[in-house]
Design an enzyme around this catalytic site. Sequence first.
Site, PDB file in Angstrom:
ATOM      1  N   CYS A   4      67.523  65.750  31.541  1.00  0.00           N
ATOM      2  CA  CYS A   4      67.610  64.578  30.668  1.00  0.00           C
ATOM      3  C   CYS A   4      68.799  64.702  29.718  1.00  0.00           C
ATOM      4  O   CYS A   4      68.894  65.663  28.949  1.00  0.00           O
ATOM      5  CB  CYS A   4      66.316  64.426  29.882  1.00  0.00           C
ATOM      6  SG  CYS A   4      66.371  63.144  28.619  1.00  0.00           S
ATOM      7  N   ASP A  30      76.007  55.509  20.062  1.00  0.00           N
ATOM      8  CA  ASP A  30      76.045  55.270  21.501  1.00  0.00           C
ATOM      9  C   ASP A  30      77.477  55.444  22.002  1.00  0.00           C
ATOM     10  O   ASP A  30      78.419  54.975  21.351  1.00  0.00           O
ATOM     11  CB  ASP A  30      75.538  53.856  21.808  1.00  0.00           C
ATOM     12  CG  ASP A  30      75.232  53.642  23.263  1.00  0.00           C
ATOM     13  OD1 ASP A  30      76.161  53.751  24.090  1.00  0.00           O
ATOM     14  OD2 ASP A  30      74.076  53.355  23.597  1.00  0.00           O
ATOM     15  N   HIS A  46      60.361  64.872  24.613  1.00  0.00           N
ATOM     16  CA  HIS A  46      60.669  64.028  25.751  1.00  0.00           C
ATOM     17  C   HIS A  46      59.441  63.249  26.214  1.00  0.00           C
ATOM     18  O   HIS A  46      58.404  63.825  26.524  1.00  0.00           O
ATOM     19  CB  HIS A  46      61.188  64.861  26.931  1.00  0.00           C
ATOM     20  CG  HIS A  46      61.514  64.027  28.122  1.00  0.00           C
ATOM     21  ND1 HIS A  46      62.775  63.514  28.323  1.00  0.00           N
ATOM     22  CD2 HIS A  46      60.755  63.588  29.136  1.00  0.00           C
ATOM     23  CE1 HIS A  46      62.768  62.794  29.427  1.00  0.00           C
ATOM     24  NE2 HIS A  46      61.546  62.836  29.943  1.00  0.00           N
ATOM     25  N   ASN A  86      64.257  49.489  25.733  1.00  0.00           N
ATOM     26  CA  ASN A  86      64.192  49.118  27.147  1.00  0.00           C
ATOM     27  C   ASN A  86      63.130  49.974  27.821  1.00  0.00           C
ATOM     28  O   ASN A  86      63.063  51.180  27.604  1.00  0.00           O
ATOM     29  CB  ASN A  86      65.547  49.344  27.826  1.00  0.00           C
ATOM     30  CG  ASN A  86      66.634  48.476  27.221  1.00  0.00           C
ATOM     31  OD1 ASN A  86      66.403  47.346  26.839  1.00  0.00           O
ATOM     32  ND2 ASN A  86      67.832  49.028  27.120  1.00  0.00           N
ATOM     33  N   THR A  94      68.273  53.103  31.393  1.00  0.00           N
ATOM     34  CA  THR A  94      69.046  54.004  32.247  1.00  0.00           C
ATOM     35  C   THR A  94      68.746  55.469  31.984  1.00  0.00           C
ATOM     36  O   THR A  94      68.962  56.310  32.851  1.00  0.00           O
ATOM     37  CB  THR A  94      70.564  53.758  32.094  1.00  0.00           C
ATOM     38  OG1 THR A  94      70.916  53.934  30.723  1.00  0.00           O
ATOM     39  CG2 THR A  94      70.935  52.355  32.551  1.00  0.00           C
ATOM     40  N   HIS A  97      64.174  58.646  28.683  1.00  0.00           N
ATOM     41  CA  HIS A  97      63.725  59.324  27.466  1.00  0.00           C
ATOM     42  C   HIS A  97      63.639  58.188  26.451  1.00  0.00           C
ATOM     43  O   HIS A  97      64.644  57.540  26.172  1.00  0.00           O
ATOM     44  CB  HIS A  97      64.766  60.359  27.049  1.00  0.00           C
ATOM     45  CG  HIS A  97      64.398  61.184  25.849  1.00  0.00           C
ATOM     46  ND1 HIS A  97      64.456  62.556  25.868  1.00  0.00           N
ATOM     47  CD2 HIS A  97      64.010  60.849  24.597  1.00  0.00           C
ATOM     48  CE1 HIS A  97      64.116  63.029  24.671  1.00  0.00           C
ATOM     49  NE2 HIS A  97      63.840  62.000  23.879  1.00  0.00           N
ATOM     50  N   HIS A  99      63.934  55.682  23.684  1.00  0.00           N
ATOM     51  CA  HIS A  99      64.925  55.592  22.616  1.00  0.00           C
ATOM     52  C   HIS A  99      64.987  54.173  22.088  1.00  0.00           C
ATOM     53  O   HIS A  99      64.690  53.221  22.800  1.00  0.00           O
ATOM     54  CB  HIS A  99      66.309  56.059  23.089  1.00  0.00           C
ATOM     55  CG  HIS A  99      66.826  55.373  24.303  1.00  0.00           C
ATOM     56  ND1 HIS A  99      66.328  55.621  25.573  1.00  0.00           N
ATOM     57  CD2 HIS A  99      67.801  54.455  24.468  1.00  0.00           C
ATOM     58  CE1 HIS A  99      66.986  54.888  26.460  1.00  0.00           C
ATOM     59  NE2 HIS A  99      67.879  54.156  25.803  1.00  0.00           N
ATOM     60  N   HIS A 101      67.491  51.425  20.543  1.00  0.00           N
ATOM     61  CA  HIS A 101      68.861  50.993  20.284  1.00  0.00           C
ATOM     62  C   HIS A 101      68.871  50.278  18.938  1.00  0.00           C
ATOM     63  O   HIS A 101      68.038  49.407  18.690  1.00  0.00           O
ATOM     64  CB  HIS A 101      69.338  49.995  21.355  1.00  0.00           C
ATOM     65  CG  HIS A 101      69.516  50.589  22.701  1.00  0.00           C
ATOM     66  ND1 HIS A 101      70.735  51.036  23.165  1.00  0.00           N
ATOM     67  CD2 HIS A 101      68.632  50.795  23.708  1.00  0.00           C
ATOM     68  CE1 HIS A 101      70.593  51.486  24.392  1.00  0.00           C
ATOM     69  NE2 HIS A 101      69.317  51.362  24.745  1.00  0.00           N
TER      70      HIS A 101
END
Length: 112
Positions: A4, A30, A46, A86, A94, A97, A99, A101
């Site tokens: 990862c 990012d 994770h 997402n 994509t 893990h 996350h 944004h």
Amino acid sequence: MKDCVFCKIVAGEIPSGKVYEDGEMLVFRDIAPLAKIHLLCVPKEHFAYLTEADDRRAALLGKMLQKIAGKKDEWGLSEGYRLVINQGDNAGQTVKHLHIHVLGGEALPWEK
């Protein structure tokens, strides 16, 4: 998880533009920003999906949201920001893990 990319960033194996870190989370820039300010807030533990959030993980997600809100001015987001999580391939996740944004610093292109 050894493959990862976010776990490697958390472990310090891959450099990142870190803006915040504590024992449970890391916030970094990012590498392919979609806004003037595009941060990723990741738990150090994770897990990939919200469906994996037991009570402890849900509390951590709440702490992550509180930290984002508390640091918004410091991070240049005082005029507003958008949070996106997402979930799954069809949603554009994509990295598997979980996350958050954090997007802001300007009106986003689809909002102009």
